[in-house]
Scaffold this active site. Structure first.
Site, PDB file in Angstrom:
ATOM      1  N   LYS A 119      71.830  63.131  31.198  1.00  0.00           N
ATOM      2  CA  LYS A 119      71.367  62.860  29.829  1.00  0.00           C
ATOM      3  C   LYS A 119      71.680  64.026  28.873  1.00  0.00           C
ATOM      4  O   LYS A 119      71.978  63.803  27.709  1.00  0.00           O
ATOM      5  CB  LYS A 119      69.878  62.488  29.799  1.00  0.00           C
ATOM      6  CG  LYS A 119      68.948  63.562  30.294  1.00  0.00           C
ATOM      7  CD  LYS A 119      67.545  62.998  30.464  1.00  0.00           C
ATOM      8  CE  LYS A 119      66.496  64.018  30.875  1.00  0.00           C
ATOM      9  NZ  LYS A 119      66.886  65.225  31.567  1.00  0.00           N
TER      10      LYS A 119
ATOM     11  N   ARG B 182      57.702  64.702  28.576  1.00  0.00           N
ATOM     12  CA  ARG B 182      57.860  64.704  30.033  1.00  0.00           C
ATOM     13  C   ARG B 182      56.571  64.345  30.747  1.00  0.00           C
ATOM     14  O   ARG B 182      56.565  64.274  31.976  1.00  0.00           O
ATOM     15  CB  ARG B 182      58.271  66.099  30.462  1.00  0.00           C
ATOM     16  CG  ARG B 182      59.738  66.202  30.877  1.00  0.00           C
ATOM     17  CD  ARG B 182      59.916  67.575  31.341  1.00  0.00           C
ATOM     18  NE  ARG B 182      60.981  67.994  32.128  1.00  0.00           N
ATOM     19  CZ  ARG B 182      62.116  68.515  31.686  1.00  0.00           C
ATOM     20  NH1 ARG B 182      62.410  68.496  30.419  1.00  0.00           N
ATOM     21  NH2 ARG B 182      62.957  69.040  32.532  1.00  0.00           N
TER      22      ARG B 182
ATOM     23  N   ARG C 116      76.497  72.322  38.073  1.00  0.00           N
ATOM     24  CA  ARG C 116      76.215  72.397  36.632  1.00  0.00           C
ATOM     25  C   ARG C 116      76.307  73.838  36.119  1.00  0.00           C
ATOM     26  O   ARG C 116      75.851  74.770  36.766  1.00  0.00           O
ATOM     27  CB  ARG C 116      74.804  71.857  36.392  1.00  0.00           C
ATOM     28  CG  ARG C 116      74.410  71.840  34.943  1.00  0.00           C
ATOM     29  CD  ARG C 116      73.350  70.839  34.707  1.00  0.00           C
ATOM     30  NE  ARG C 116      72.030  71.331  35.044  1.00  0.00           N
ATOM     31  CZ  ARG C 116      70.919  70.654  34.765  1.00  0.00           C
ATOM     32  NH1 ARG C 116      71.000  69.463  34.183  1.00  0.00           N
ATOM     33  NH2 ARG C 116      69.755  71.137  35.091  1.00  0.00           N
TER      34      ARG C 116
ATOM     35  N   ARG D 232      72.053  77.993  35.938  1.00  0.00           N
ATOM     36  CA  ARG D 232      70.631  78.240  35.699  1.00  0.00           C
ATOM     37  C   ARG D 232      69.943  78.653  36.994  1.00  0.00           C
ATOM     38  O   ARG D 232      70.255  78.149  38.060  1.00  0.00           O
ATOM     39  CB  ARG D 232      69.982  76.971  35.155  1.00  0.00           C
ATOM     40  CG  ARG D 232      70.288  76.747  33.696  1.00  0.00           C
ATOM     41  CD  ARG D 232      69.914  75.380  33.230  1.00  0.00           C
ATOM     42  NE  ARG D 232      68.629  74.884  33.703  1.00  0.00           N
ATOM     43  CZ  ARG D 232      68.092  73.730  33.309  1.00  0.00           C
ATOM     44  NH1 ARG D 232      68.743  72.982  32.434  1.00  0.00           N
ATOM     45  NH2 ARG D 232      66.945  73.330  33.775  1.00  0.00           N
TER      46      ARG D 232
ATOM     47  N   ARG E  75      61.651  70.068  41.308  1.00  0.00           N
ATOM     48  CA  ARG E  75      61.675  69.480  39.959  1.00  0.00           C
ATOM     49  C   ARG E  75      61.741  67.963  40.041  1.00  0.00           C
ATOM     50  O   ARG E  75      61.156  67.257  39.212  1.00  0.00           O
ATOM     51  CB  ARG E  75      62.867  70.036  39.164  1.00  0.00           C
ATOM     52  CG  ARG E  75      62.619  71.466  38.710  1.00  0.00           C
ATOM     53  CD  ARG E  75      63.901  72.167  38.298  1.00  0.00           C
ATOM     54  NE  ARG E  75      64.528  71.589  37.144  1.00  0.00           N
ATOM     55  CZ  ARG E  75      65.830  71.695  36.867  1.00  0.00           C
ATOM     56  NH1 ARG E  75      66.632  72.347  37.672  1.00  0.00           N
ATOM     57  NH2 ARG E  75      66.308  71.149  35.785  1.00  0.00           N
TER      58      ARG E  75
END
Ligand code: AMP
Length: 216
Positions: free
Chosen positions: A15, A90, A129, A162, A173
């Protein structure tokens, strides 16, 4: 085209990548609470110091902190302004508080696009990523590589991995996502605002499906 849109989905569902493309190609005013929080941490502000442990552990920052950030950013906006949110709300508490705050101001959410994706795919995507430390644009070493390795196409900022993108933190997560964020799917379905994109497809396909959903 609808202009006040929430992208919902697990970390690594794509997203953020779609949001960045929509911003570049359609001029959407994209915001990411995760990017704002990482900027505060890098700046060493009081808010950043408060948030840093949560980010490191892959846990959610308290609702009040995130709500204050979002309200602050939108409070100067003209009524009927557009936004594209990636990563907020969230929790149900955030969603309810944001509805109560935004609707009377003419800033209520018009559409929610849910990026549906399995944990296995999330893990695979997230290990590759990389994101720009300066503008926050997200890349993937093989799926969405930058023109020049290690550098952002938009601002030439350095691309880094990250600290919360390691396998153990990502698994945590994802669990938090299932517990705290997944209930938002029914919440927005009941408001007749929810559309779904199959997030196991390529970025190009997800992008074109998102575009057609936005134009409906
Ligand atoms: P993201 O970049 O959206 O994956 O967010 C990275 C991290 O920032 C999350 O793991 C949380 O620690 C924090 N965060 C971002 N958005 C929110 C939010 N809406 N509520 C609580 N914590 C958030």
């Amino acid at each position: 085209m609808r202009r006040r849109v929430i992208l919902l989905g697990p970390p690594g569902s794509g997203k953020g990548t779609v949001a960045a493309q929509l911003k570049n190609e359609c001029g959407f005013d994209h915001f990411s609470t995760g990017h704002w929080l990482r900027q505060e941490v890098a700046r060493g502000s009081a808010l950043g110091r408060q948030a840093s442990l949560f980010l490191e552990r892959g846990e959610l920052v308290p609702d009040e902190v995130v709500l204050a950030l979002v309200k602050d950013a939108l409070s100067n906006a003209q009524a009927d302004v557009g936004y594209l949110s990636d990563g907020f709300p969230r929790t149900l508490a955030q969603a309810r508080a944001f509805d109560a705050w935004s609707s009377p101001r003419g800033l209520g959410i018009e559409q929610v696009i849910y990026f549906e994706c399995s944990e296995a795919l999330v893990l695979n995507r997230i290990t590759g990523r990389r994101s720009c430390g300066s503008c926050g644009r997200v890349y993937h070493v093989t799926l969405v590589p930058p023109g020049q390795p290690g550098r952002c196409d938009d601002c030439a900022g350095e691309l880094t991995q990250r600290t919360d993108d390691t396998e153990s933190v990502v698994r945590k997560r994802f669990k938090i996502y299932l517990r705290e964020t997944e209930p938002l799917i029914d919440f927005y379905r009941q408001q007749a605002k929810l559309d779904v994109v199959n997030a196991s497809q390529s970025v190009d396909v997800m992008m074109s499906q998102t575009m057609s959903l936005l134009q409906r």
